[in-house]
Write a protein that holds these residues in place. Sequence first.
Motif, PDB file in Angstrom:
ATOM      1  N   GLY A  54       0.800  -1.276  -0.316  1.00 31.87           N
ATOM      2  CA  GLY A  54      -0.142  -0.083   0.115  1.00 31.87           C
ATOM      3  C   GLY A  54       1.502   1.668  -0.270  1.00 31.87           C
ATOM      4  O   GLY A  54       0.618   2.536  -0.497  1.00 31.87           O
ATOM      5  N   VAL A 102       0.911   4.280  -3.284  1.00 31.23           N
ATOM      6  CA  VAL A 102       0.239   4.939  -2.687  1.00 31.23           C
ATOM      7  C   VAL A 102       1.738   6.225  -3.295  1.00 31.23           C
ATOM      8  O   VAL A 102       1.491   7.443  -3.649  1.00 31.23           O
ATOM      9  CB  VAL A 102       0.168   5.548  -1.354  1.00 31.23           C
ATOM     10  CG1 VAL A 102      -0.122   7.213  -0.539  1.00 31.23           C
ATOM     11  CG2 VAL A 102      -1.071   5.136  -0.701  1.00 31.23           C
ATOM     12  N   SER A 119     -20.996   7.254 -12.596  1.00 33.11           N
ATOM     13  CA  SER A 119     -19.883   5.949 -13.049  1.00 33.11           C
ATOM     14  C   SER A 119     -19.692   6.761 -14.120  1.00 33.11           C
ATOM     15  O   SER A 119     -18.968   6.964 -14.765  1.00 33.11           O
ATOM     16  CB  SER A 119     -20.898   5.130 -13.207  1.00 33.11           C
ATOM     17  OG  SER A 119     -20.485   4.227 -14.183  1.00 33.11           O
ATOM     18  N   TRP A 133     -16.632   9.282 -13.807  1.00 30.35           N
ATOM     19  CA  TRP A 133     -15.513   9.020 -13.667  1.00 30.35           C
ATOM     20  C   TRP A 133     -14.964   8.728 -15.045  1.00 30.35           C
ATOM     21  O   TRP A 133     -14.095   8.413 -15.838  1.00 30.35           O
ATOM     22  CB  TRP A 133     -15.525   8.185 -13.067  1.00 30.35           C
ATOM     23  CG  TRP A 133     -14.876   7.278 -12.743  1.00 30.35           C
ATOM     24  CD1 TRP A 133     -15.169   5.603 -13.311  1.00 30.35           C
ATOM     25  CD2 TRP A 133     -13.430   7.197 -12.496  1.00 30.35           C
ATOM     26  NE1 TRP A 133     -13.226   5.337 -12.670  1.00 30.35           N
ATOM     27  CE2 TRP A 133     -12.283   6.234 -12.440  1.00 30.35           C
ATOM     28  CE3 TRP A 133     -13.123   8.758 -11.991  1.00 30.35           C
ATOM     29  CZ2 TRP A 133     -11.256   5.902 -12.046  1.00 30.35           C
ATOM     30  CZ3 TRP A 133     -11.733   8.149 -11.600  1.00 30.35           C
ATOM     31  CH2 TRP A 133     -10.348   7.127 -11.469  1.00 30.35           C
ATOM     32  N   VAL A 143      -4.895   7.830 -10.212  1.00 29.11           N
ATOM     33  CA  VAL A 143      -5.836   7.806  -9.233  1.00 29.11           C
ATOM     34  C   VAL A 143      -6.353   6.441  -9.214  1.00 29.11           C
ATOM     35  O   VAL A 143      -6.286   6.191  -7.450  1.00 29.11           O
ATOM     36  CB  VAL A 143      -6.898   8.795  -9.532  1.00 29.11           C
ATOM     37  CG1 VAL A 143      -8.124   8.263  -8.777  1.00 29.11           C
ATOM     38  CG2 VAL A 143      -6.770  10.046  -9.844  1.00 29.11           C
ATOM     39  N   MET A 144      -6.470   5.910  -9.769  1.00 28.86           N
ATOM     40  CA  MET A 144      -6.599   4.321  -8.654  1.00 28.86           C
ATOM     41  C   MET A 144      -5.646   3.420  -8.699  1.00 28.86           C
ATOM     42  O   MET A 144      -5.896   2.653  -7.735  1.00 28.86           O
ATOM     43  CB  MET A 144      -6.905   3.288 -10.723  1.00 28.86           C
ATOM     44  CG  MET A 144      -8.398   3.629 -11.037  1.00 28.86           C
ATOM     45  SD  MET A 144      -9.112   2.693 -12.191  1.00 28.86           S
ATOM     46  CE  MET A 144      -7.410   2.856 -13.674  1.00 28.86           C
ATOM     47  N   THR A 145      -4.096   3.648  -8.870  1.00 26.90           N
ATOM     48  CA  THR A 145      -3.197   2.814  -8.214  1.00 26.90           C
ATOM     49  C   THR A 145      -2.874   3.946  -6.374  1.00 26.90           C
ATOM     50  O   THR A 145      -3.000   2.996  -5.540  1.00 26.90           O
ATOM     51  CB  THR A 145      -1.508   3.805  -8.794  1.00 26.90           C
ATOM     52  OG1 THR A 145      -1.687   2.702 -10.028  1.00 26.90           O
ATOM     53  CG2 THR A 145      -0.851   2.800  -7.977  1.00 26.90           C
ATOM     54  N   TRP A 146      -3.899   4.839  -6.700  1.00 26.13           N
ATOM     55  CA  TRP A 146      -3.812   5.021  -5.114  1.00 26.13           C
ATOM     56  C   TRP A 146      -4.730   4.720  -4.111  1.00 26.13           C
ATOM     57  O   TRP A 146      -4.658   4.397  -2.684  1.00 26.13           O
ATOM     58  CB  TRP A 146      -4.116   6.955  -5.056  1.00 26.13           C
ATOM     59  CG  TRP A 146      -2.904   7.512  -4.891  1.00 26.13           C
ATOM     60  CD1 TRP A 146      -1.630   7.133  -5.241  1.00 26.13           C
ATOM     61  CD2 TRP A 146      -3.335   8.898  -5.908  1.00 26.13           C
ATOM     62  NE1 TRP A 146      -0.444   8.180  -5.438  1.00 26.13           N
ATOM     63  CE2 TRP A 146      -1.289   9.540  -6.332  1.00 26.13           C
ATOM     64  CE3 TRP A 146      -3.554   9.621  -6.115  1.00 26.13           C
ATOM     65  CZ2 TRP A 146      -1.005  10.750  -6.621  1.00 26.13           C
ATOM     66  CZ3 TRP A 146      -3.010  11.096  -7.049  1.00 26.13           C
ATOM     67  CH2 TRP A 146      -1.877  11.828  -6.598  1.00 26.13           C
ATOM     68  N   TRP A 147      -6.390   4.741  -5.177  1.00 25.58           N
ATOM     69  CA  TRP A 147      -7.362   3.820  -4.759  1.00 25.58           C
ATOM     70  C   TRP A 147      -6.765   2.836  -3.791  1.00 25.58           C
ATOM     71  O   TRP A 147      -6.710   1.972  -2.803  1.00 25.58           O
ATOM     72  CB  TRP A 147      -8.037   3.777  -4.887  1.00 25.58           C
ATOM     73  CG  TRP A 147      -8.899   4.865  -5.339  1.00 25.58           C
ATOM     74  CD1 TRP A 147      -8.751   6.321  -4.496  1.00 25.58           C
ATOM     75  CD2 TRP A 147      -9.912   5.058  -6.376  1.00 25.58           C
ATOM     76  NE1 TRP A 147      -9.520   6.767  -5.547  1.00 25.58           N
ATOM     77  CE2 TRP A 147     -10.042   6.832  -6.221  1.00 25.58           C
ATOM     78  CE3 TRP A 147     -10.535   4.573  -7.446  1.00 25.58           C
ATOM     79  CZ2 TRP A 147     -11.705   7.255  -7.126  1.00 25.58           C
ATOM     80  CZ3 TRP A 147     -11.631   5.106  -7.824  1.00 25.58           C
ATOM     81  CH2 TRP A 147     -12.081   6.294  -7.664  1.00 25.58           C
ATOM     82  N   LEU A 148      -6.025   1.187  -5.045  1.00 27.64           N
ATOM     83  CA  LEU A 148      -4.799   0.259  -4.786  1.00 27.64           C
ATOM     84  C   LEU A 148      -4.495   0.337  -3.218  1.00 27.64           C
ATOM     85  O   LEU A 148      -4.237  -0.436  -2.794  1.00 27.64           O
ATOM     86  CB  LEU A 148      -5.050  -0.277  -5.775  1.00 27.64           C
ATOM     87  CG  LEU A 148      -4.074  -1.445  -5.860  1.00 27.64           C
ATOM     88  CD1 LEU A 148      -5.282  -2.906  -5.599  1.00 27.64           C
ATOM     89  CD2 LEU A 148      -3.169  -2.272  -6.923  1.00 27.64           C
ATOM     90  N   ALA A 182      -4.716   2.465  -0.974  1.00 26.63           N
ATOM     91  CA  ALA A 182      -5.256   2.854   0.181  1.00 26.63           C
ATOM     92  C   ALA A 182      -5.791   1.438   0.255  1.00 26.63           C
ATOM     93  O   ALA A 182      -5.965   1.002   2.238  1.00 26.63           O
ATOM     94  CB  ALA A 182      -6.552   3.742   0.010  1.00 26.63           C
ATOM     95  N   TYR A 183      -6.897   1.151   0.088  1.00 25.51           N
ATOM     96  CA  TYR A 183      -7.428  -0.474   0.518  1.00 25.51           C
ATOM     97  C   TYR A 183      -6.677  -1.062   0.909  1.00 25.51           C
ATOM     98  O   TYR A 183      -6.387  -1.555   1.956  1.00 25.51           O
ATOM     99  CB  TYR A 183      -7.683  -1.072  -1.076  1.00 25.51           C
ATOM    100  CG  TYR A 183      -7.506  -2.143  -1.102  1.00 25.51           C
ATOM    101  CD1 TYR A 183      -9.305  -2.750   0.241  1.00 25.51           C
ATOM    102  CD2 TYR A 183      -6.980  -3.598  -1.862  1.00 25.51           C
ATOM    103  CE1 TYR A 183      -9.222  -4.458   0.261  1.00 25.51           C
ATOM    104  CE2 TYR A 183      -7.180  -4.649  -1.430  1.00 25.51           C
ATOM    105  CZ  TYR A 183      -8.344  -5.110  -0.361  1.00 25.51           C
ATOM    106  OH  TYR A 183      -8.472  -7.071  -0.326  1.00 25.51           O
TER     107      TYR A 183
END
Length: 200
Positions: free
Chosen positions: A40, A44, A149, A152, A166-171, A173-174
């Motif tokens: 993570g 990030v 949707s 986005w 952004v998708m990598t940041w979400w991943l 954060a998860y």
Amino acid sequence: MSHAASDIGLFAENRIAHTASLTRNWWAVLLRGIAALLFGAIAVFMPGVTLASLVLAFGAYMLVDGVLTIVAAVRAATRQERWGLLVLEGLCDLVAGAVALALPTLALLTFVVLAAGWAIVSGVLMVVAAIRHAGEHSRLWLTIGGVASVAWGVLLALFPAAGLVVMTWWLGAYALIFGASLVALAITLRTRRSAATAAA
């Protein structure tokens, strides 16, 4: 009635056994949590490294899957079974894997385009469903979800590079949340085991 009681008893026994197993292997839970936290943090703070790793892993997987699929096709052919579609699938996997490894940027952009298309299509379908839906509150939430949707998807299509980050940041954060929860669980299990050992 006795059958239901035995089912409940069996469920309780399985639950106790599962908890005992987790408690014994608290260190494995801790290692999983630490690994998730590391992943993570990398996702990030170094999204480029994460994206490159994901593309390489995807390319390697597709190559292996393609080879195995073609092997399955050859085995099917020797048994006089249908093998044409398996060969086609295997070749497609090999091509996708080779493209992902040779042209990782193209593979990433293709992924973003597909994600954007999916978001737009699903959003439009949600809005259509909202128009046809009878309930007021359900219609409102369907509309909000559909519009979000579509928005986005449009943003992904217009700014694919930013969308990837952004998708990598979400991943990431998860993974951080997941890892923190596993570490907390491991500490709880370790404390419980220490208390049980002291009591014994």
